[in-house]
Design a protein around this motif. Structure first.
Motif, PDB file in Angstrom:
ATOM      1  N   GLN A  59      38.635   7.164  79.954  1.00  0.00           N
ATOM      2  CA  GLN A  59      39.748   6.879  79.695  1.00  0.00           C
ATOM      3  C   GLN A  59      40.771   7.951  79.564  1.00  0.00           C
ATOM      4  OE1 GLN A  59      40.092   4.134  76.235  1.00  0.00           O
ATOM      5  NE2 GLN A  59      42.682   4.369  76.010  1.00  0.00           N
ATOM      6  N   PRO A  60      40.512   9.114  78.649  1.00  0.00           N
ATOM      7  CA  PRO A  60      41.415  10.141  78.767  1.00  0.00           C
ATOM      8  C   PRO A  60      41.689  11.072  79.788  1.00  0.00           C
ATOM      9  CG  PRO A  60      39.825  10.072  76.701  1.00  0.00           C
ATOM     10  CD  PRO A  60      39.220   9.246  77.550  1.00  0.00           C
ATOM     11  N   THR A  61      40.799  11.003  80.916  1.00  0.00           N
ATOM     12  CA  THR A  61      40.917  11.814  81.979  1.00  0.00           C
ATOM     13  C   THR A  61      41.422  10.895  83.223  1.00  0.00           C
ATOM     14  OG1 THR A  61      38.586  11.345  82.499  1.00  0.00           O
ATOM     15  CG2 THR A  61      39.331  13.390  81.388  1.00  0.00           C
ATOM     16  N   VAL A 117      39.908  15.631  71.573  1.00  0.00           N
ATOM     17  CA  VAL A 117      39.117  15.628  70.216  1.00  0.00           C
ATOM     18  C   VAL A 117      39.060  13.958  69.871  1.00  0.00           C
ATOM     19  CG1 VAL A 117      39.431  16.254  67.849  1.00  0.00           C
ATOM     20  CG2 VAL A 117      40.448  17.529  69.515  1.00  0.00           C
ATOM     21  N   ASN A 118      37.550  13.874  69.547  1.00  0.00           N
ATOM     22  CA  ASN A 118      37.299  12.432  69.221  1.00  0.00           C
ATOM     23  C   ASN A 118      37.711  11.619  69.884  1.00  0.00           C
ATOM     24  OD1 ASN A 118      35.905  13.915  66.939  1.00  0.00           O
ATOM     25  ND2 ASN A 118      37.332  13.484  65.576  1.00  0.00           N
ATOM     26  N   PRO A 119      37.602  11.401  71.130  1.00  0.00           N
ATOM     27  CA  PRO A 119      38.005  10.264  72.055  1.00  0.00           C
ATOM     28  C   PRO A 119      37.533   8.987  71.529  1.00  0.00           C
ATOM     29  CG  PRO A 119      36.063  11.508  73.231  1.00  0.00           C
ATOM     30  CD  PRO A 119      36.583  12.426  71.955  1.00  0.00           C
ATOM     31  N   PRO A 120      38.422   8.051  72.197  1.00  0.00           N
ATOM     32  CA  PRO A 120      37.770   6.635  71.664  1.00  0.00           C
ATOM     33  C   PRO A 120      36.542   6.265  72.049  1.00  0.00           C
ATOM     34  CG  PRO A 120      40.347   6.714  72.602  1.00  0.00           C
ATOM     35  CD  PRO A 120      39.508   7.786  72.818  1.00  0.00           C
ATOM     36  N   GLY A 121      35.734   5.528  71.138  1.00  0.00           N
ATOM     37  CA  GLY A 121      34.491   5.213  71.731  1.00  0.00           C
ATOM     38  C   GLY A 121      33.391   6.197  71.215  1.00  0.00           C
ATOM     39  N   ASP A 122      33.934   7.459  70.733  1.00  0.00           N
ATOM     40  CA  ASP A 122      32.967   8.610  70.514  1.00  0.00           C
ATOM     41  C   ASP A 122      32.380   8.435  69.238  1.00  0.00           C
ATOM     42  OD1 ASP A 122      31.584  11.037  70.702  1.00  0.00           O
ATOM     43  OD2 ASP A 122      33.094  12.132  69.652  1.00  0.00           O
ATOM     44  N   VAL A 128      32.148  15.243  61.042  1.00  0.00           N
ATOM     45  CA  VAL A 128      31.870  15.885  62.230  1.00  0.00           C
ATOM     46  C   VAL A 128      32.937  15.606  63.022  1.00  0.00           C
ATOM     47  CG1 VAL A 128      30.366  16.147  64.308  1.00  0.00           C
ATOM     48  CG2 VAL A 128      29.479  15.978  62.144  1.00  0.00           C
ATOM     49  N   THR A 129      33.516  16.713  63.923  1.00  0.00           N
ATOM     50  CA  THR A 129      34.579  16.657  64.741  1.00  0.00           C
ATOM     51  C   THR A 129      33.999  17.018  66.119  1.00  0.00           C
ATOM     52  OG1 THR A 129      36.264  17.178  63.143  1.00  0.00           O
ATOM     53  CG2 THR A 129      37.060  17.341  65.456  1.00  0.00           C
ATOM     54  N   ASP A 130      34.082  16.113  67.157  1.00  0.00           N
ATOM     55  CA  ASP A 130      33.736  16.461  68.533  1.00  0.00           C
ATOM     56  C   ASP A 130      34.927  16.980  69.443  1.00  0.00           C
ATOM     57  OD1 ASP A 130      31.098  15.640  67.822  1.00  0.00           O
ATOM     58  OD2 ASP A 130      31.443  13.552  68.929  1.00  0.00           O
ATOM     59  N   ASN A 131      34.623  18.309  69.880  1.00  0.00           N
ATOM     60  CA  ASN A 131      35.703  18.803  70.818  1.00  0.00           C
ATOM     61  C   ASN A 131      35.066  18.911  72.157  1.00  0.00           C
ATOM     62  OD1 ASN A 131      38.139  19.839  68.651  1.00  0.00           O
ATOM     63  ND2 ASN A 131      35.950  20.158  67.891  1.00  0.00           N
ATOM     64  N   TYR A 132      35.685  17.882  73.072  1.00  0.00           N
ATOM     65  CA  TYR A 132      35.304  18.367  74.436  1.00  0.00           C
ATOM     66  C   TYR A 132      36.273  19.079  75.130  1.00  0.00           C
ATOM     67  CZ  TYR A 132      32.181  14.277  73.557  1.00  0.00           C
ATOM     68  OH  TYR A 132      31.042  13.387  73.126  1.00  0.00           O
ATOM     69  N   ASP A 133      35.902  20.251  75.655  1.00  0.00           N
ATOM     70  CA  ASP A 133      36.678  21.099  76.301  1.00  0.00           C
ATOM     71  C   ASP A 133      36.359  20.710  77.896  1.00  0.00           C
ATOM     72  OD1 ASP A 133      37.650  22.510  74.192  1.00  0.00           O
ATOM     73  OD2 ASP A 133      35.744  23.793  74.347  1.00  0.00           O
ATOM     74  N   VAL A 134      37.484  20.196  78.526  1.00  0.00           N
ATOM     75  CA  VAL A 134      37.236  19.734  79.977  1.00  0.00           C
ATOM     76  C   VAL A 134      38.418  20.394  80.867  1.00  0.00           C
ATOM     77  CG1 VAL A 134      37.516  17.751  81.437  1.00  0.00           C
ATOM     78  CG2 VAL A 134      36.774  17.145  78.925  1.00  0.00           C
ATOM     79  N   THR A 135      37.508  21.022  81.981  1.00  0.00           N
ATOM     80  CA  THR A 135      38.264  21.513  82.871  1.00  0.00           C
ATOM     81  C   THR A 135      38.216  20.916  84.124  1.00  0.00           C
ATOM     82  OG1 THR A 135      38.424  23.926  82.041  1.00  0.00           O
ATOM     83  CG2 THR A 135      38.687  23.757  84.254  1.00  0.00           C
ATOM     84  N   LEU A 136      39.193  20.596  85.061  1.00  0.00           N
ATOM     85  CA  LEU A 136      39.103  19.787  86.301  1.00  0.00           C
ATOM     86  C   LEU A 136      39.823  20.687  87.448  1.00  0.00           C
ATOM     87  CD1 LEU A 136      39.740  15.957  85.466  1.00  0.00           C
ATOM     88  CD2 LEU A 136      37.518  17.143  85.823  1.00  0.00           C
ATOM     89  N   LEU A 186      30.863  20.581  74.897  1.00  0.00           N
ATOM     90  CA  LEU A 186      31.156  20.129  73.652  1.00  0.00           C
ATOM     91  C   LEU A 186      30.911  20.904  72.545  1.00  0.00           C
ATOM     92  CD1 LEU A 186      31.493  17.497  71.825  1.00  0.00           C
ATOM     93  CD2 LEU A 186      29.088  16.879  72.008  1.00  0.00           C
ATOM     94  N   ARG A 187      31.997  20.933  71.585  1.00  0.00           N
ATOM     95  CA  ARG A 187      31.669  21.739  70.424  1.00  0.00           C
ATOM     96  C   ARG A 187      31.924  20.929  69.256  1.00  0.00           C
ATOM     97  NH1 ARG A 187      36.367  24.546  70.157  1.00  0.00           N
ATOM     98  NH2 ARG A 187      37.230  23.564  68.085  1.00  0.00           N
ATOM     99  N   GLN A 188      31.042  21.023  68.415  1.00  0.00           N
ATOM    100  CA  GLN A 188      30.864  20.040  66.967  1.00  0.00           C
ATOM    101  C   GLN A 188      31.223  20.728  66.012  1.00  0.00           C
ATOM    102  OE1 GLN A 188      27.019  18.039  67.562  1.00  0.00           O
ATOM    103  NE2 GLN A 188      28.299  16.054  67.879  1.00  0.00           N
ATOM    104  N   ASP A 189      32.236  20.630  65.240  1.00  0.00           N
ATOM    105  CA  ASP A 189      32.900  21.303  63.959  1.00  0.00           C
ATOM    106  C   ASP A 189      32.520  20.391  62.891  1.00  0.00           C
ATOM    107  OD1 ASP A 189      33.770  23.431  65.901  1.00  0.00           O
ATOM    108  OD2 ASP A 189      35.793  22.446  65.561  1.00  0.00           O
ATOM    109  N   VAL A 190      31.977  20.939  61.624  1.00  0.00           N
ATOM    110  CA  VAL A 190      31.386  20.302  60.768  1.00  0.00           C
ATOM    111  C   VAL A 190      32.436  20.740  59.385  1.00  0.00           C
ATOM    112  CG1 VAL A 190      29.489  19.987  59.068  1.00  0.00           C
ATOM    113  CG2 VAL A 190      29.042  20.139  61.443  1.00  0.00           C
ATOM    114  N   THR A 191      32.783  19.921  58.793  1.00  0.00           N
ATOM    115  CA  THR A 191      33.841  20.074  57.557  1.00  0.00           C
ATOM    116  C   THR A 191      33.011  19.361  56.069  1.00  0.00           C
ATOM    117  OG1 THR A 191      35.549  19.609  59.005  1.00  0.00           O
ATOM    118  CG2 THR A 191      35.799  19.442  56.678  1.00  0.00           C
TER     119      THR A 191
END
Length: 278
Positions: A59-61, A117-122, A128-136, A186-191
């Motif tokens: 969905q985000p892409t 960051v934290n896309p819908p359905g994730d 935990v914060t999910d950071n998806y670094d996407v390059t097309l 995917l980078r996961q940051d923990v708070t």
């Protein structure tokens, strides 16, 4: 008053107009110049949807536009055949045309990067914060080879001139290709939040290391040769009778094709032609 012209109908010839019979079948050849506007903005959408299918990144892409519109020019030549029906000064006609385009090709490439960051359905832990670094990175190309059209015409008998307008349907033949490469980390940051001895809440964030996501890091390529695209045409023109059934024409034609692999092609044709009416 034997020489007074009005007594002999002497003014009649001055009030007459020259007319030409445009009724009948005709054939001819033409040539000219074409400008091509190819819209590649959505060309790789189908490929990215396939790569990210059933994932939180689809969905985000889905609406990413990697490339833009490209304009090219070329020459064209072809032939036409048709039939006119004339009622007084009004002329209706039906015409079939064939046009060949000389190396009418366009291509482009582009890329885009975004952190999602934290896309819908994730699904992840609350802290935990999910950071998806996407390059097309994408590329696309389209080459229009030729086209046929069936056009209805409406004209007016202006003597040796016949201005006309037309509209109808067209089918174009083209080669289309597209490719896209995706790289996803995917980078996961923990708070964490803790309360110190003074009763103050202290929040700390630990940044994770990017990890490749192999399932969404891949290359997709798609090609179609001699693909047919339907469309519509419209335009204006004028014909001039040179001698008996021999006539010349000048016209402008606009052509809009339906998308092939999410690639849209629009043509502007300017032509001159020579024909013969039987």
């Amino acid at each position: 008053m034997p020489d007074l012209p009005v007594l002999r109908g002497g003014f009649t010839d001055g009030l007459s107009k020259t007319s030409h019979n445009w009724d009948g079948a005709y054939v001819g050849v033409n040539g000219g110049y074409t400008t091509n506007a190819t819209d590649f903005s959505q060309s790789v959408v189908g490929l990215t949807n396939f790569i990210f299918r059933d994932s939180v990144l689809q969905q985000p892409t889905a609406s990413w536009s990697l490339m833009n519109k490209t304009n090219t020019q070329s020459t064209n030549f072809g032939a036409f055949v048709g039939r006119n029906w004339q009622w007084y000064d009004a002329i209706l006609g039906l015409e079939g045309t064939y046009s060949y385009f000389n190396n009418l090709a366009a291509s482009t490439s582009g890329s885009n990067s975004l952190t999602i960051v934290n896309p819908p359905g994730d699904t992840h832990a609350a802290n935990v914060t999910d950071n998806y670094d996407v390059t097309l990175t994408g590329a696309a190309a389209a080459k229009v080879k030729d086209m046929i059209s069936l056009r209805g015409r409406v004209g007016w008998d202006g003597g040796d001139f016949m201005p006309y307008a037309f509209a109808g349907a067209a089918v174009g033949r083209m080669d289309v290709s597209r490719s896209v490469t995706s790289n996803v980390d995917l980078r996961q940051d923990v708070t964490n939040s803790v309360t110190n001895g003074l009763g103050v809440v202290v929040t700390t964030t630990t940044f994770g290391s990017p990890q490749a996501v192999p399932a969404q890091s891949q290359t997709q390529i798609q090609r179609r040769t001699n693909a047919f695209a339907v469309g519509w045409v419209a335009g204006l023109g004028v014909e001039y009778c040179i001698w008996e059934g021999l006539f010349a024409r000048v016209e402008y034609e606009y052509v809009k094709f339906s998308p092939v692999m999410n690639t849209s092609v629009t043509l502007n044709n300017a032509r001159v032609g020579l024909g013969y009416k039987f």
